[in-house]
Design an enzyme around this catalytic site. Structure first.
Site, PDB file in Angstrom:
ATOM      1  CE  LYS A  78     -21.531  86.097  17.988  1.00 45.67           C
ATOM      2  NZ  LYS A  78     -22.768  86.892  18.184  1.00 45.67           N
ATOM      3  CB  SER A 153     -21.631  90.384  19.752  1.00 48.02           C
ATOM      4  OG  SER A 153     -22.626  89.464  19.383  1.00 48.02           O
ATOM      5  CB  SER A 177     -25.075  90.401  17.599  1.00 48.51           C
ATOM      6  OG  SER A 177     -24.710  91.131  18.728  1.00 48.51           O
TER       7      SER A 177
HETATM    8  N1  GLN Z   1     -24.956  95.062  21.058  1.00 47.66           N
HETATM    9  C1  GLN Z   1     -26.002  94.401  21.768  1.00 47.66           C
HETATM   10  C2  GLN Z   1     -25.515  93.974  23.139  1.00 47.66           C
HETATM   11  O1  GLN Z   1     -24.404  94.270  23.454  1.00 47.66           O
HETATM   12  C3  GLN Z   1     -26.514  93.244  20.962  1.00 47.66           C
HETATM   13  C4  GLN Z   1     -25.721  92.030  21.145  1.00 47.66           C
HETATM   14  C5  GLN Z   1     -26.257  90.860  20.399  1.00 47.66           C
HETATM   15  O2  GLN Z   1     -27.169  90.972  19.590  1.00 47.66           O
HETATM   16  N2  GLN Z   1     -25.728  89.711  20.748  1.00 47.66           N
HETATM   17  O3  GLN Z   1     -26.225  93.367  23.886  1.00 47.66           O
END
Ligand code: GLN
Length: 493
Positions: A78, A153, A177
């Site tokens: 990532k 994400s 995420s």
């Molecule tokens: N969807 C969540 C957010 O937008 C989690 C994101 C993540 O775990 N990095 O914060």
């Protein structure tokens, strides 16, 4: 095809010298050439480096060296994890030209194993989002249906494993995420306990929640990657000095006598009926295999989202203050003065969602509002954690859906941030409590999209989580299903 295999299957072939790491990496790049234009999971490909690393692994295998299980295995990373000499953008314009001068601890550990890094994967900008549509560069498509999102994400990291354009990958999980995109792309994804994996070199979003973890094609590979990346690190004060077990020892096909809790708060009318059905069927499988299943209650679950969207933006507003146009990446030219340079750089460098979070977080921390928002959220977080503490007195593992719905259409939720935030309703509670959680594939809904089963454990109880996940996998074939991609008029499986 080699690119379809798991890391553990490939290790056997490499060790027996049936295949070479160079042939393997070439197979992956051929696959990337064929399907990546449709999936768009990668932001950067590092083919030359990958070939060098593959050559090094082959040299070791040819000498008959007893190389680690991930030697020569092609992996994707990532783009929020610092890779020495390889651009790391966090899918943000503000880091468009940032090339880290050092490796994250997880990268150092992976290089010690001799992995082959294929490239860096797309994500929501600074890991803020649930669909990967917040990337400043491109939209990643879900290999199961190219019109849908891969989750987020870490959507790129999930999509490349599902599309067989990487054998495995690393992502990061702050509020879901890793688990949510794993569920939506039909792969295995695990967030280890907070503190298990060093965050040194992980670009910070919300430091009290962020954790790195693996995406893989099965639970065995997940255990192998965990073995490689876990452990305390002097460079990260939040990494915990507890012994790291050999996680492959948890790959036991037996749940007889284990207690699995089903929290009633996760099965609300808002849960998609087909998702509920697949998850209930999965739980029934575990029960037939000898686990004791009991309903439990985690009453503070309903506050998890509101709490998360105070704490995470508050921490983000502090963490992202460093992007000032002076130290990293992008800078707006010809400013009137210093303040104007900061303003212009940050206004142009950050995308909409990142700016929304910085403003939310700054507001929640500001004088006069801190008690009402930030401190209140911290208290709610403690209550959410105590719910889990009480539950784990009673059960070994908690089973829930990972995501309330399967993947949705690209563009469907971008106009409404609240709808997007609700994607995290099943994953943020465990994030608040720092728990380990895995998502494993548990079937497809009628339109062919995957569903994930989330299994959560007490802090540092990854072994129990892996054991239940492994038993489920060994007794079902959901993880063997592959997306049929319709590309260039042909079907590619
Ligand atoms: N969807 C969540 C957010 O937008 C989690 C994101 C993540 O775990 N990095 O914060």
């Amino acid at each position: 095809m080699l690119y379809e295999l798991t890391a553990h299957a490939l290790h056997e072939k490499l060790k027996a010298r049936e295949i070479t790491a160079v042939a393997l990496v070439e197979s992956l790049y051929a696959r990337i050439d064929a399907v990546e234009p449709h999936v768009k999971g990668y932001l950067t490909l590092t083919k030359d480096l990958a070939l060098e690393q593959a050559h090094a692994a082959d040299t070791g295998f040819q000498k008959g060296e007893d190389l680690p299980p991930l030697a020569g295995i092609p992996i994707a990373i990532k783009d929020v994890i610092c890779t020495k000499g390889v651009r790391t953008t966090c899918a943000s314009k503000i880091l468009e030209t940032f090339v880290p001068p050092y490796d994250a601890t997880v990268m150092r550990k992976l290089h010690e194993q001799g992995v082959v890094v294929l490239g860096k994967t797309n994500m929501d900008e600074f890991a803020m989002g649930s669909s990967t549509e917040n990337s400043a560069y491109q939209i990643t498509h879900n290999p199961w249906n190219l019109d849908t999102i891969p989750g987020g994400s870490s959507g790129g990291s999930a999509a490349v494993v599902a599309a067989d354009t990487a054998i495995c990958s690393l992502g990061s999980d702050t509020g879901g995420s890793i688990r949510q995109p794993a569920a939506l792309c039909g792969v295995v994804g695990m967030k280890p306990t907070y503190g298990r994996v060093s965050r040194y070199g992980l670009v910070a979003f919300a430091s009290s929640l962020d954790q790195i973890g693996p995406f893989t094609k099965d639970v065995t590979d997940c255990a192998l990657l965990l073995n490689a990346i876990c452990g305390s690190d002097a460079m990260d004060a939040t990494s915990v000095d507890v012994p790291v077990p050999d996680f492959t020892q948890s790959l036991i096909n037996d749940v007889e006598g284990m207690k699995i809790g089903i929290p009633k708060e996760y099965f609300t009318p808002a849960l998609d009926t087909e998702v509920a059905d697949r998850v209930h069927t999965a739980i029934a499988v575990l029960e037939q295999l000898g686990a004791t299943v009991e309903e439990i209650s985690l009453p503070y679950t309903e506050y998890a989202i509101a709490t998360y969207y105070i704490i995470a933006p508050a921490e983000a507003s502090a963490n992202l203050a460093r992007y000032d146009g002076v130290r990293y990446g992008y800078r707006q030219e010809n400013p009137e003065d210093l303040i104007n340079m900061y303003k212009k750089t940050r206004s142009k460098g950050f995308g909409e969602e990142v700016k929304r979070r910085i403003m939310l977080g700054t507001f929640a921390l500001s004088a006069g509002y801190q008690d009402a928002y930030y401190k209140k959220a911290q208290k709610a977080r403690t209550l959410i954690k105590s719910d889990f503490d009480a539950a784990f007195e009673q059960v070994d593992v908690i089973a829930t859906p990972t995501s309330p719905t399967p993947a949705f259409k690209i563009g469907e939720r971008t106009a409404d941030p609240l709808q997007m935030y609700l994607c995290d309703v099943m994953t943020t509670p465990a994030s608040h409590a720092g728990l380990p959680g895995i998502s494993v594939p548990c079937g497809l809904v009628q339109n062919g999209l995957p569903v994930g089963l989330q299994l959560l454990g007490a802090p540092f109880a990854e072994e129990k989580v892996l054991r239940v996940a492994y038993t489920f996998e060994q007794n079902t074939d959901h993880h063997l299903q592959k997306p049929q991609m319709h590309v260039n008029g042909a079907t590619s499986s």
